[in-house]
Motif scaffolding. Sequence first.
Motif: not given
Length: 779
Positions: A655-676
């Motif tokens: 669960d913790r890992k999934v949370d972390l991943l989700a949070r990471g993905l969210e951040n990554a998605a945000l970054v990707i969006c910005d950068e994109g």
Amino acid sequence: MDAPPAPKTSQNLFEVYLRLRPPPATASTDERVLTVEPPAQSGAPPSHITLNPPSDRRRAIERFGFTQVFAETASQLDVFSSTEIVGMVEGVLAPRGGEGTDAVVATLGVTGSGKTHTILGSKTQRGLTQLAVDVVFRSIGPSMLDGAALPAVIESLQACDSSESTLISAPPYLETVFADHTQFSRANSRAATPMICRSRPPVASLPKTPSKKTLDPLYMALTATVRGKSSAQRPKLNANSIQGDFSSSIMSAAPPRRNLPPLPTTLPKQPDVSGILVPCDTAAEYVVVVSMYEVHNDRIYDLLTPATKNAATKEFRRRPLLFKSTELSPDRKVVAGLRKVVCTTAREALLVLEAGLQERRVTGTGSNSVSSRSHGFFCFEVKKRHGGRRPGPWGGSKLTVVDLAGSERAREAKTAGATLVEAGKINESLMYLGQCLQTQSELGTSTKPNVVPYRQCKLTELLFSNSFPSHTSPHMPRRNPQNGVMIVTADPTGDFNATSQILRYSALAREVTVPRIPSITATILAGGPAPMPTTRSISPVQQHPHRPFVPAGGTSAYHRNHSPVDERATMEIAALEIARLSDEIDQLRAETDAHMEARFTAEAHLLSMEDRLIDLEAAIRDECAAEYEQTLMLELARFKTSLALEQERGEEHLDRKVDLLARGLENAALVICDEGDEYNKENVLVEDLSEEVERLRRENAVLKRELAGRSPTKRKPLEERDDFSPAPPDTLPGAQGGAVSNLGRKLERMRVNPDAGARSASGASNGSPKKMRRIAKAT
Ligand SMILES: Nc1ncnc2c1ncn2[C@@H]1O[C@H](COP(=O)(O)OP(=O)(O)OP(=O)(O)O)[C@@H](O)[C@H]1O
């Protein structure tokens, strides 16, 4: 203060009585092996018997002495009132305060001689047990604790019990043992001499021994009680219904429960002992605690605890109990771990007795159709305490009635297999008992210090270990040695050898009388009746005084040289010799019999040992299997717990890992969006610029071509040319032409400075979007 012990009439640990039974209907012979001698004083009861050897044998005549002899005509009441039992009951009740004195009543005899009949009675006649119980309860009378108050005192009784037992009051116990409907059941129980009469179907249709099938529900019901099934779940048998007379109305009150033996309908009332009362301690309140056990193959089993089913073998087994000293009874041994039933009425006590007898081992042998295969012990502990607001602790004494199994000869009893093993064990224990009794009969007379060898088997331990004063610390109350009565039963028309053996064991006194051999020659020569034998009492070793021996070869010479007087003397000597030899033969025969018996016993002992080993092995296997199962269950439970814990931990971790991943993905998605976005913008700009550059190049090429086509004079720098001059701001706002001309000028400057142009071009091709953006801004 302890009450003084009831006075004993002799130094014996047991008073020994002899009871003769009437000849059985099936008796093959009327020849008596016993004769009751008339008493020495008129009016006194007989106390001696003579054992007559069968007529075909020349044997010494033996005379045995007992405390009293009861002839065949003696009734149950005669036996009860003439033995010391009433006095012993008084000792148990301790009317003058104190703990009282334990009492033991036992019967000993050959199989079928009437032991069980004496102890437990018949369908119409009560036995010594029932009579004693009746006298106990009648004598206690109003000092008996009220049945309704019983549940409240069970705990205090339990706390004062020295034998690590489980106490239960009679009504709930009986409820689990008997069904409350009127049908016959007792025939499949122990005795051919049952004490309870029932309305019943014909005896022929009934099995002789209890089958497992009929007993199973009893076990189940009792097991349910042990497990503490709430009383609310069970239909309650009214305690008063047990106390009162068992009328049919009570029996029909509840629907019948299947497979349990029915509640007995009537109890024999004869003989009547209502006239016999002994004093009791009126300052005390009493209860009677009943327990029952049997000694089978030298092991003790509780008769009030049902057998439990072995999970592995599916067999019903009973746990042997220990005879040991306990924390509350350091000075004397007790049977530990029994189930005891607390009774407040005689009827309850008798019904508990009946329930225990259902469990006792009996079988049919060649000598007795319902022969006891174990030594039965029925204990009635009379517990008392001083009442009042603050009642004291429970104390008291007990009356134990013992129905011993009978000694038997394998040939007569026609036993085999397990029954033969049982017989071997029975004979062995009775042999030890005989040794103890013989030692006790020598205690008063012998000058040697005799020790009763009672530790040789369970039976003698149980019978004798409380016969001696207890050695206690000064803080413990000193208990009186028990009072004992042994009733030896014998069939006067029974087997001579078996009867003489038992009498030799048990008699308090024994005399051997050897008849003087009459002179046969004298009888022949006189032609008259044989002279009366003169008897004398001699010890067994003096039976055969030296007599002359005439060699067989010397007879004719002897005849030739001697007168008729000499011949007569010789013949007399020969006759004496013949008598001596026949005596010796008899003795040898007896010895052979004894050896045969010993061999049988040894063989049976061997078989019993084998059996015991098998039992032990099975028990050890059971124990190991149970232990293994328990350990397995424990390990399994432990494994399951740790597995569950691990799973939980794993899930949490995941669960913790999934949370972390989700949070990471969210951040990554945000970054990707910005950068994109930026990237796209930059790309568009680059494309625009490339297109612009391309167009400008083309324009430049066109302009160059135009310029090449003009005359040299017209070749002016672009800045100076009109067609390339900047358009006025108002005329060209946003127009492409203006922008183009501006760009053209810029390009011209770049062309003039070729390094800068190269640098910017290479920068544009290699640079990052940011650089491109800077270039674009700069341009
Ligand atoms: N005094 C007696 N009066 C009438 N019948 C008797 C008497 N004694 C014994 N019997 C009868 O003899 C039979 C055998 O008696 P019982 O069962 O008491 O013998 P036992 O000594 O207990 O035998 P075992 O040792 O084999 O158990 C029974 O049917 C019993 O009723």
